[in-house]
Design a protein around this motif. Structure first.
Motif, short mmCIF file in Angstrom:
data_model
loop_
_atom_site.label_atom_id
_atom_site.label_comp_id
_atom_site.label_asym_id
_atom_site.label_seq_id
_atom_site.Cartn_x
_atom_site.Cartn_y
_atom_site.Cartn_z
N PRO A 98 0.80 -1.24 0.00
CA PRO A 98 0.00 0.00 0.00
C PRO A 98 0.83 1.28 0.00
N LYS A 99 2.04 1.25 0.52
CA LYS A 99 2.79 2.49 0.69
C LYS A 99 3.76 2.75 -0.46
N THR A 100 3.77 1.91 -1.44
CA THR A 100 4.65 2.14 -2.60
C THR A 100 4.31 3.48 -3.24
N GLN A 101 5.34 4.27 -3.47
CA GLN A 101 5.14 5.56 -4.15
C GLN A 101 5.32 5.37 -5.65
N VAL A 102 4.30 5.66 -6.39
CA VAL A 102 4.40 5.43 -7.84
C VAL A 102 4.14 6.72 -8.61
N THR A 103 4.65 6.74 -9.83
CA THR A 103 4.29 7.79 -10.78
C THR A 103 3.66 7.11 -11.98
N PHE A 104 2.46 7.58 -12.35
CA PHE A 104 1.82 7.12 -13.58
C PHE A 104 1.90 8.24 -14.59
N SER A 105 2.06 7.88 -15.84
CA SER A 105 2.20 8.91 -16.85
C SER A 105 1.40 8.53 -18.09
N LEU A 106 0.76 9.54 -18.65
CA LEU A 106 -0.02 9.31 -19.86
C LEU A 106 0.89 9.46 -21.07
N ILE A 107 0.86 8.48 -21.95
CA ILE A 107 1.76 8.51 -23.11
C ILE A 107 0.95 8.27 -24.38
N ASN A 108 1.04 9.22 -25.31
CA ASN A 108 0.38 9.06 -26.61
C ASN A 108 1.39 8.47 -27.57
N ARG A 109 1.22 7.16 -27.88
CA ARG A 109 2.17 6.50 -28.78
C ARG A 109 1.94 6.86 -30.23
N THR A 110 0.85 7.62 -30.50
CA THR A 110 0.55 8.02 -31.88
C THR A 110 0.83 9.52 -32.02
N ASP A 111 2.09 9.86 -32.34
CA ASP A 111 2.50 11.27 -32.42
C ASP A 111 1.61 12.11 -33.32
N LYS A 112 1.12 11.49 -34.37
CA LYS A 112 0.42 12.30 -35.37
C LYS A 112 -0.97 12.77 -34.91
N VAL A 113 -1.41 12.31 -33.75
CA VAL A 113 -2.63 12.88 -33.17
C VAL A 113 -2.22 13.95 -32.15
N PRO A 114 -2.31 15.23 -32.52
CA PRO A 114 -1.80 16.32 -31.68
C PRO A 114 -2.81 16.70 -30.62
N LEU A 115 -2.81 15.95 -29.52
CA LEU A 115 -3.86 16.12 -28.52
C LEU A 115 -3.96 17.55 -28.00
N ALA A 116 -2.81 18.21 -27.84
CA ALA A 116 -2.87 19.55 -27.24
C ALA A 116 -3.42 20.59 -28.22
#
Lengths: 430, 430
Positions: free
Chosen positions: B41-59
């Motif tokens: 329960p106490k493990t400190q984790v970082t989750f990250s969102l990754i768009n593997r499809t560069d050609k979709v410019p989410l921003a």
């Protein structure tokens, strides 16, 4: 959130009515009705429903009790105040007060006359008798009821998602047609699909899709109720019914030969501009135009409703030229069995040479071909026609012998009187 | 009749929330969450969102303010009484009280932790940090929000009927897939499409279509909210997240080599039957199975989630045989990039040899390929993964080097430790 009152209100319906308004009908029926009301109000006519597609066994598909309930419901309808206001106050074809006060007073009091229904084998025999102006208003609602009860019968076995997908497919198909049509320019196309529609709601959907997809290229709908609700032009002029009844009333061959022109003479007294559209094919286009009085070439256009449409348009163009008219100023309305391929073809052949316009019917509002097993929703050829007037049978020849109607001996007499020779047979799909 | 109160209520929403419930997530996230809550329960984790499809410019497509509003809305959610009752009272995989009281008490109090959002070029960098059991629950809602905001951005320019027809086409396409699937027998197929869905409503529609179209061949959905609302089985077991974090926490190469088995040891303590499904590919299927402890062959089945699926299934069959197990008693769940052709092919190849089952994801709930210009609704490869644990980077190899994740040096170390040789590159479509 479900609106409980609406749900409960819906529960109270004994039936789900197909026709809910007397103006859920074609605009030209009302125009013709007014003309008849003025010129031949006491003519006794019989209208009869005829299924030209034997292989659709209407009486097996449709319960007689349900059919009677729907027809009885139509007899309970009368013009609402809003409908009357719309007819009285609207501008149709640029003209105010198209419907005269005496006609409107009559129409406001109208209830449709009785119907006669009998089962004959796998078909129904459905007839209407009485004064022409009343009886004629049965045509469109009677067809709409039969068409939609047939749709309901076929759809009765489908699950909720099968239905969802069925309509999804039909919508997709229509939209693909619209996407092709929007490429055509200039284009004028109207909905003429009331009489053979899959259902009222589906026709309404089709009209909305045409509005969004075609913009001003969609010129309106023949359906008065939908025109009113969707704020569209109501479209239509006149039909075979007028020359058929006028001709049946003729007492001599000479009078018969003049009957179709007499119709247009009466019409010309009442209407101008885009309402002056010749429907030449009732007894053969060629002879009709050859023998037409000189003033007819001055009319605005022509509607091609049977035979080979391109050939019919060429005949009209030659005729206008021979009478010193400029075809590029004339309107040609194609309205027979159209679908997109044919529309595209006719457009490419005639755009620029005449003003081309299309009245798109069955394959706009009822193209469910191939979407259910056994093609059980395919459109079929159901008509409701005047079959006699003051005791004499009516006759229609048209430019396609497959569409001819009337007793054989009378058909022969009409062919002789109107000088109709050999005609090309064309399969009637819808 | 319009329900005025509903309309007015809708006006009051500042946004139209995409995720409206903490159980609008995959069932296996909750199972894993409980396991983590118990064991790490106490493990400190970082989750990250990754768009593997560069050609979709989410921003470029998605407004940052809107994205923040949606994410903030998710942080305002907590488990409702009904949701809690469903989790506490339901039978999952034949087991009552799958979720233990201590876990449920914690979950009932949970609000999701803060997120960190930054624009980097045409992409967003979205990360989550903190206690593993809390952070891990961001994965699915974060993906769902990004996927649906992208859909909304693309759909924003379409007219009402264009939208109608777009969905009509997508519905038709799905139904055609279902019609092909229903021919397969025996068949077990579940919805695994929450994370890459076009939208919540569309996923819900797809599930309803599967219910009607496939009957008992549709075994359920991974989405807890939809399972609850539609009275379906919630489906899922465990994912790469567990071995990735366990491995990142390993302090020596020897401990690292044992980490994936430690995960399953912990799992075996808690779960039995159909929940004992091996996910072997995190660091290469072949080596994983060769070095697996003897008891693992007794598990119920295997999930094939990367690489060539048929090859993966053959490896599993050979392994079971080598360990004296009867493959026909074993479950093989295919869940990687499936569409109907592949499902039909795998079914014909393995039905009878093993118990075949399918977890159908993106191309069930997000197949809008080719339906708008520039294919702007095509699914794309968006993931949200644990990238570090207690300060150490995580690594995933999988059976396809295109799906590998982690720092290059660590990837090399993992390949050495797990004895992974040359791997076949397979294009990642979804």
């Amino acid at each position: 959130m479900v609106d409980i009152a609406t749900r409960v209100y819906n529960h109270k319906w004994k039936i789900d009515p197909i026709v809910r308004s007397l103006i859920d009908t074609d605009f030209y029926k009302l125009l013709m009705c007014q003309s008849v009301f003025r010129n031949r109000p006491k003519t006794q006519v019989t209208f009869s429903l005829i299924n030209r597609t034997d292989k659709v066994p209407l009486a097996k598909l449709i319960d007689e009790g349900e059919l009677r309930e729907q027809l009885d419901h139509i007899r309970s309808l009368s013009l609402s105040r809003g409908e009357s206001t719309w007819l009285r106050g609207n501008t149709f074809y640029g003209k105010r007060q198209m419907f005269r006060p005496d006609f409107m007073e009559w129409f406001e009091k109208l209830r449709l006359p009785p119907y006669y229904l009998e089962r004959r084998g796998d078909q129904y025999e459905l007839t209407f008798e009485g004064d022409w102006p009343e009886v004629m208003l049965w045509e469109i609602p009677a067809l709409a009821v039969l068409m939609e009860l047939r749709s309901r019968a076929v759809l009765n076995d489908l699950g909720r998602f099968e239905l969802k997908v069925l309509y999804a497919r039909a919508m997709t198909r229509l939209w693909e047609k619209i996407e092709r049509l929007r490429e055509l320019s200039p284009l004028g196309i109207a909905d003429f699909g009331t009489r053979r529609r899959h259902s009222f709601l589906w026709q309404d959907w089709c009209v909305q899709a045409m509005i969004e997809g075609l913009g001003p290229k969609f010129t309106g709908t023949s359906n008065c109720l939908i025109a009113k609700e969707r704020d569209l032009e109501a479209i239509g002029t006149n039909a075979h019914e007028l020359p058929m009844v006028y001709s049946a009333l003729a007492e001599t061959d000479a009078e018969l030969a003049q009957s179709p022109y007499k119709v247009l003479e009466d019409w010309q007294e009442e209407h101008e501009g885009n309402l002056r559209i010749i429907l030449p094919d009732t007894y053969g286009t060629k002879g009709f135009l050859e023998n037409a009085p000189y003033w007819l070439a001055g009319w605005t256009g022509i509607r091609i409703d049977s035979g080979d449409p391109a050939a019919g348009a060429e005949v009209a163009i030659d005729w206008w030229k021979a009478r010193g008219e400029d075809p590029t100023k004339k309107l040609v309305i194609f309205s027979d069995g159209l679908d997109v391929d044919k529309i595209v073809e006719l457009h490419s052949q005639f755009a620029g040479r005449v003003k081309v316009s299309f009245g798109w019917g069955t394959l706009l509002t009822n193209d469910f071909r191939g979407l259910v097993p056994n093609d059980a929703l395919a459109p079929f050829s159901l008509v409701c026609k005047a079959v006699s007037a003051n005791g004499s049978p009516t006759v229609k020849l048209s430019d396609n012998p497959e569409k001819a109607m009337g007793p054989a001996a009378e058909i022969e007499r009409y062919k002789r009187v109107f000088g109709v020779g050999e005609q090309k047979r064309i399969k009637v799909v819808v």
